[in-house]
Enzyme design. Sequence first.
Site, mmCIF file in Angstrom:
data_model
loop_
_atom_site.group_PDB
_atom_site.id
_atom_site.type_symbol
_atom_site.label_atom_id
_atom_site.label_comp_id
_atom_site.label_asym_id
_atom_site.label_seq_id
_atom_site.Cartn_x
_atom_site.Cartn_y
_atom_site.Cartn_z
ATOM 1 N N HIS A 95 -1.935 -2.160 -5.495
ATOM 2 C CA HIS A 95 -1.155 -1.139 -4.912
ATOM 3 C C HIS A 95 0.451 -1.641 -4.517
ATOM 4 C CE1 HIS A 95 -2.848 -2.956 -1.822
ATOM 5 N NE2 HIS A 95 -1.941 -2.479 -0.716
ATOM 6 N N ASP A 96 0.600 -3.028 -4.816
ATOM 7 C CA ASP A 96 1.821 -3.533 -4.281
ATOM 8 C C ASP A 96 2.759 -4.249 -5.470
ATOM 9 O OD1 ASP A 96 1.014 -3.300 -1.512
ATOM 10 O OD2 ASP A 96 0.157 -5.204 -1.414
ATOM 11 N N ASP A 103 -11.029 -1.908 3.097
ATOM 12 C CA ASP A 103 -10.240 -2.548 3.580
ATOM 13 C C ASP A 103 -10.215 -3.161 4.918
ATOM 14 O OD1 ASP A 103 -7.398 -3.632 3.422
ATOM 15 O OD2 ASP A 103 -7.198 -2.377 1.434
ATOM 16 N N GLU A 118 -6.562 -11.148 0.979
ATOM 17 C CA GLU A 118 -5.344 -11.070 0.393
ATOM 18 C C GLU A 118 -4.479 -12.321 0.983
ATOM 19 O OE1 GLU A 118 -0.992 -8.347 -0.142
ATOM 20 O OE2 GLU A 118 -2.497 -8.404 1.708
ATOM 21 N N ASP A 170 -6.587 -7.643 4.712
ATOM 22 C CA ASP A 170 -5.281 -7.498 4.182
ATOM 23 C C ASP A 170 -4.500 -8.228 4.941
ATOM 24 O OD1 ASP A 170 -2.936 -5.447 3.364
ATOM 25 O OD2 ASP A 170 -2.585 -5.688 5.753
HETATM 26 C C1 GLC Z 1 -0.749 -5.804 2.396
HETATM 27 C C2 GLC Z 1 -0.867 -4.576 1.429
HETATM 28 C C3 GLC Z 1 0.401 -3.872 1.450
HETATM 29 C C4 GLC Z 1 0.947 -3.451 3.117
HETATM 30 C C5 GLC Z 1 1.011 -4.947 4.036
HETATM 31 C C6 GLC Z 1 1.029 -4.610 5.373
HETATM 32 O O1 GLC Z 1 0.209 -6.625 1.574
HETATM 33 O O2 GLC Z 1 -1.460 -5.023 0.509
HETATM 34 O O3 GLC Z 1 0.359 -2.662 0.842
HETATM 35 O O4 GLC Z 1 1.977 -2.911 3.166
HETATM 36 O O5 GLC Z 1 -0.319 -5.728 3.680
HETATM 37 O O6 GLC Z 1 -0.191 -4.142 5.698
#
Ligand code: GLC
Length: 527
Positions: free
Chosen positions: A330-331, A99, A270, A201
């Site tokens: 994980h979200d 990541d 993402e 991310d």
């Molecule tokens: C992304 C991650 C999430 C995190 C956010 C801030 O959306 O997937 O888990 O809280 O970024 O870094």
Amino acid sequence: MQYEWWHEAVIYQIYPRSFMDSNGDGIGDLAGITSKLDYLAGTLGVDAIWISPFYKSPMADFGYDVADYVDVDPMFGTLEDFDALVTQAHDLGLRVIVDWVPNHSSSMHPWFVESRSSRDNPKRDWYVWKDPAPDGSEPNNWISVFSGPAWTLDEHTGQYYLHSFLSEQPDLNWRNPALAEAMLDTLRFWLRRGVDGFRLDACHFAMKDPLYRSNPVLERPEHGYKDLGEYDRLIHLYDRGHPDIHGLFRDVRAVLDDFSEERPRFSVGEIHLEGEEWASYYGEGDELHMPYHFGMLNGDWTAAWARGVVDTQEAVLPAGAWPNYVLGNHDEIRIATRYGARRARMATLMLLTLRGTPTLYYGDELGMVQADIPSDRQQDPWGRRQPGLGRDGCRTPMQWAAGPGGGFTTACPWLGTVDPDRVLNVEAQLADPGSMLNLTRRLLEVRKGSRALRIGRYEAIEGLPETVFGYRRRVEGESVSVYLNFGDHPVDVPAEGQVLVATRSGIRGRAGGALALGALDGAVLSS
Ligand code: GLC
Ligand code: CA
């Protein structure tokens, strides 16, 4: 088209806190992951792992608040543990994706500590600092994704700093060339250590309006905003996705390409967008290898919906770009809870047979369910701020065996597991031919053995019953067809061929070219 490893790979996402604890402190770690690589490469049969952040961090957002981009948090181990993980993974033919959090660091990162120390510190401009509005309030109306203003006042220097997420996650200023170079260097650090790629991310947040204008506010719907949180009441025109982001992604790509001679390195971002805007992040083959496609995460679960998601993605892809799908991360609420256990089987069959790179979320191969964590025990900062939005429920430890520690730890796990019938674990499911795990293994095996499934064209099959989504995958000399019954009633589908794998063992092609699918059944046929 030339196919690289990542076109054909199945990626498996690991949340390191929750995969395997090697030292009995109740928290997963890198050595734990290494001890389970045989499971991943052999028993399960995936091709690559993406590990969520394991960098030094005060854990305000469980590692998505990075205090050192080039070191491992002691909770997860050491750089030597990381090297050992990469070496063993590569020996087993597994690629390693890590990541990378470009939008923000931790407020404890030495860069930020320096930056906030005075207005004329050389690193002041590495973050986004603005004067208060004339009345002393925030510089504009931007809201943090985790609620509340996206600005926090630093009393000491009298300016606000920007944080698109928690106040412990100050946004980096990518418009500062020294910061940009320092961040790109952190990519080189991991590339030299042998990683095969990065998951970026929240990456389109990294460039905002250079004038920092307030976002337009959504016109208030007739019946009020209802459940729209304050973040969703704004139109996010200025606080993310400024067109300059494409330059940043080209720079990232150039770094990856520099390291791609011996083997191609990969990036997946993402980006929660849709359609052409989403597709723009492939650039002209010179930006992200792929932006994550989240279209399958939420829908009304009809055949028309699923086909629409696939056809739309296929239609907006730029020439030469490669699609991808995910069912969880994980979200998000675990798929087995979001769609139900039977649908989760069918969704996995679909995920692993569509054209594009699939990502499996750890534990989804078992049908692990969302844990219901009471709000007073939420660990996730988002859940503590906004009851109901916490993400702990999808982050519970991997269930390797039945029992309190779930085979994950000998201690008390940092979050409890949910396996009341003692069947949502690897040990039990390996012994059960009809388990979700064995279905997933079989799907991965069939995929591995089929060029049509790995790289073949996609074409929807017309003329099927309304509840059925069917498609063909084809390469020269091989054709595979997939039928998914989204309906609550059995249907007969005109289909020829031999069943290679199906959501249930009883599904067989019938003489006369018909396939009988029960409610929520799916099957893959060689044809
Ligand atoms: C992304 C991650 C999430 C995190 C956010 C801030 O959306 O997937 O888990 O809280 O970024 O870094
Ligand atoms: Ca541990």
